[in-house]
Design an enzyme around this catalytic site. Structure first.
Site, mmCIF file in Angstrom:
data_model
loop_
_atom_site.group_PDB
_atom_site.id
_atom_site.type_symbol
_atom_site.label_atom_id
_atom_site.label_comp_id
_atom_site.label_asym_id
_atom_site.label_seq_id
_atom_site.Cartn_x
_atom_site.Cartn_y
_atom_site.Cartn_z
ATOM 1 N N SER A 1 0.902 -1.064 0.033
ATOM 2 C CA SER A 1 -0.082 0.009 -0.151
ATOM 3 C C SER A 1 0.935 1.235 0.099
ATOM 4 O O SER A 1 2.185 0.958 0.345
ATOM 5 C CB SER A 1 -0.852 0.019 1.320
ATOM 6 O OG SER A 1 0.074 0.136 2.469
ATOM 7 N N ASP B 1 -1.256 -1.600 -3.786
ATOM 8 C CA ASP B 1 -2.783 -1.794 -3.020
ATOM 9 C C ASP B 1 -3.216 -0.314 -2.765
ATOM 10 O O ASP B 1 -2.802 0.403 -2.061
ATOM 11 C CB ASP B 1 -2.615 -2.668 -1.912
ATOM 12 C CG ASP B 1 -3.895 -3.003 -1.333
ATOM 13 O OD1 ASP B 1 -5.006 -3.139 -1.913
ATOM 14 O OD2 ASP B 1 -3.946 -3.341 0.058
ATOM 15 N N HIS B 2 -4.524 0.033 -3.255
ATOM 16 C CA HIS B 2 -5.395 1.151 -2.869
ATOM 17 C C HIS B 2 -4.371 2.487 -3.419
ATOM 18 O O HIS B 2 -4.404 3.272 -2.240
ATOM 19 C CB HIS B 2 -5.767 1.104 -1.308
ATOM 20 C CG HIS B 2 -6.646 0.098 -1.242
ATOM 21 N ND1 HIS B 2 -7.955 0.485 -1.618
ATOM 22 C CD2 HIS B 2 -6.688 -1.096 -0.349
ATOM 23 C CE1 HIS B 2 -8.694 -0.865 -0.914
ATOM 24 N NE2 HIS B 2 -7.928 -1.667 -0.440
ATOM 25 N N ASP C 1 -7.792 3.394 -6.547
ATOM 26 C CA ASP C 1 -8.980 3.289 -5.810
ATOM 27 C C ASP C 1 -9.661 4.949 -5.878
ATOM 28 O O ASP C 1 -9.448 5.543 -5.135
ATOM 29 C CB ASP C 1 -8.574 2.936 -4.631
ATOM 30 C CG ASP C 1 -9.951 2.792 -3.644
ATOM 31 O OD1 ASP C 1 -11.063 3.169 -3.877
ATOM 32 O OD2 ASP C 1 -9.730 2.383 -2.384
ATOM 33 N N GLY D 1 -9.835 -4.781 7.890
ATOM 34 C CA GLY D 1 -9.682 -4.732 9.327
ATOM 35 C C GLY D 1 -10.162 -6.144 10.033
ATOM 36 O O GLY D 1 -10.663 -7.085 9.321
ATOM 37 N N GLY E 1 -10.638 -6.895 1.727
ATOM 38 C CA GLY E 1 -11.436 -6.863 3.270
ATOM 39 C C GLY E 1 -11.747 -8.549 3.394
ATOM 40 O O GLY E 1 -12.493 -9.053 3.920
ATOM 41 N N SER F 1 -9.708 -11.004 4.907
ATOM 42 C CA SER F 1 -9.111 -11.920 5.851
ATOM 43 C C SER F 1 -10.036 -12.705 6.740
ATOM 44 O O SER F 1 -11.442 -12.362 6.889
ATOM 45 C CB SER F 1 -8.340 -11.084 6.828
ATOM 46 O OG SER F 1 -7.162 -10.741 6.440
ATOM 47 N N ASP G 1 -4.502 -9.070 4.281
ATOM 48 C CA ASP G 1 -3.634 -8.389 5.017
ATOM 49 C C ASP G 1 -3.614 -8.682 6.533
ATOM 50 O O ASP G 1 -2.615 -8.948 7.185
ATOM 51 C CB ASP G 1 -3.782 -6.807 4.800
ATOM 52 C CG ASP G 1 -2.822 -5.829 5.445
ATOM 53 O OD1 ASP G 1 -1.854 -6.408 6.193
ATOM 54 O OD2 ASP G 1 -2.703 -4.742 4.952
HETATM 55 C C1 PGH Z 1 -7.273 -5.673 1.691
HETATM 56 C C2 PGH Z 1 -7.044 -6.421 3.052
HETATM 57 N N1 PGH Z 1 -6.211 -4.809 1.383
HETATM 58 O O1 PGH Z 1 -6.291 -4.411 0.030
HETATM 59 O O2 PGH Z 1 -8.458 -5.566 1.461
HETATM 60 O O3 PGH Z 1 -8.350 -6.931 3.683
HETATM 61 O O4 PGH Z 1 -7.899 -6.236 6.078
HETATM 62 O O5 PGH Z 1 -9.225 -8.306 5.400
HETATM 63 O O6 PGH Z 1 -6.858 -8.215 5.366
HETATM 64 P P1 PGH Z 1 -7.980 -7.357 5.312
HETATM 65 ZN ZN ZN Z 2 -8.373 -3.508 0.245
HETATM 66 CA CA CA Z 3 -11.670 2.284 -1.508
#
Ligand code: PGH
Ligand code: ZN
Ligand code: CA
Length: 307
Positions: free
Chosen positions: A50, A82-83, A104, A181, A211, A213, A255
């Site tokens: 990121s 990432d993002h 993003d 998160g 997201g 995880s 992440d």
């Molecule tokens: C994520 C990671 N990174 O771009 O989308 O999501 O917080 O679920 O690992 P987590």
């Molecule tokens: Zn993400």
């Molecule tokens: Ca976004």
């Protein structure tokens, strides 16, 4: 081999309905853990940084470590932003050795998201680099941006079709109920699988689950046992990965699980061996634990054996 553009890996995944994990990295230990996991599972790999990771480690360090570690591997490795928030973020990575970038613009008005994504895609494609865009909004925290649950909104399939056609992105991050998160769901985990299927039917390109995880109790309990605090944490169950992939997800972003694995292992050493002060003996178990989590994900997502 040299790093590969992510679309080369996506081609197989999109055809055969499997997903590749995106594993976020900040430092030597996480990079080594992921590369070793890819070799041991014979899996393709997406390493992601990121803008926060780049600020922390330095772009030159990250690129050099990833290239050094992957040079002798036969498995395909892509390095992904990432993002990315701005054109300049994406440009820096495109010119700095990354092979895929996410832009993003999901927080922007629709037309501005299209315009920004198109500008990045035009540059990236001149360099044979893959572009991921985002439409719809996830809740939770991503680096510096916190999105309240009330501002999160799910991706509209018809709008996704228009967006992909006009922006020229190669992959699309969709909002289908997950958030970033460790606190994704208050009650039961709820993902909109029908929405994934509907979007996939209309756009055809690889879809990305952010997201994602799992926040497994095995890790949260270990963390808690050795002094951490993470009450009420909840993630995406394994069964949900399978359904999401069946409906068209080809990249699954992880992440939080790696952070949990690393810190739980480091806490264990610190708590059980107070006399230890060799950083290698403290960080080494963290690295081993991250590697185990990544290997499990490669198995579940179906990328194992597809190196
Ligand atoms: C994520 C990671 N990174 O771009 O989308 O999501 O917080 O679920 O690992 P987590
Ligand atoms: Zn993400
Ligand atoms: Ca976004």
């Amino acid at each position: 081999m040299p790093l590969v553009p992510l679309h080369e890996i996506y081609a197989d995944a999109n055809k055969d309905y499997f997903a590749i994990g995106q594993f976020n990295v900040n430092n030597l230990e996480f990079i080594q853990a992921a590369l070793e996991a890819a070799v041991e599972m014979n899996s393709p790999l997406i390493l992601a940084a990121s803008t926060g990771a780049i600020k922390y480690a330095g772009l030159n360090y990250l690129v050099a470590m990833v290239k050094a570690g992957s040079a002798k591997m036969s498995q395909r490795v892509a390095l992904h932003l990432d993002h990315g928030a701005t054109y300049e973020d994406a440009k820096m990575c495109i010119e700095g050795g990354f092979t895929s970038v996410m832009i993003d613009g999901s927080h922007l008005p629709y037309e501005e998201n299209i315009a920004l994504t198109k500008k990045v895609a035009d540059l990236a494609h001149q360099h044979n680099i893959t572009v991921e865009a985002e439409l719809g909004r996830l809740g939770g925290i991503e680096d510096d941006v916190k999105v309240d649950a009330k501002d999160a909104n799910l991706t509209d399939p018809d709008q996704a079709k228009d967006f992909v056609k006009r922006s020229g992105c190669d992959a699309l991050a969709v909002a289908v109920g997950t958030s970033h998160g460790a606190y994704k769901f208050k009650g039961e985990a709820k993902l909109d699988f029908d929405r994934i299927e509907a979007i996939k039917k209309l756009v055809g390109i690889p879809l990305v689950l952010h997201g994602a995880s799992g926040v497994p109790t095995e890790l949260t309990e270990k963390l808690t046992r050795f002094g951490g605090k993470i009450p009420g944490a909840k993630g995406v169950p394994d069964e949900a990965y399978r359904r999401a992939i069946k409906n068209g997800i080809n990249k699954v972003n992880i992440d939080t699980d790696l952070r949990l694995a690393f810190v739980a292992a480091v806490r264990e050493v610190l708590a059980t061996k107070p006399e230890e002060f060799d950083p290698r003996k403290i960080l080494g178990p963290g690295r081993a634990s991250v590697k185990e989590v990544i290997k499990q994900k490669m198995q579940i997502l179906g990328s194992a054996g597809r190196g």
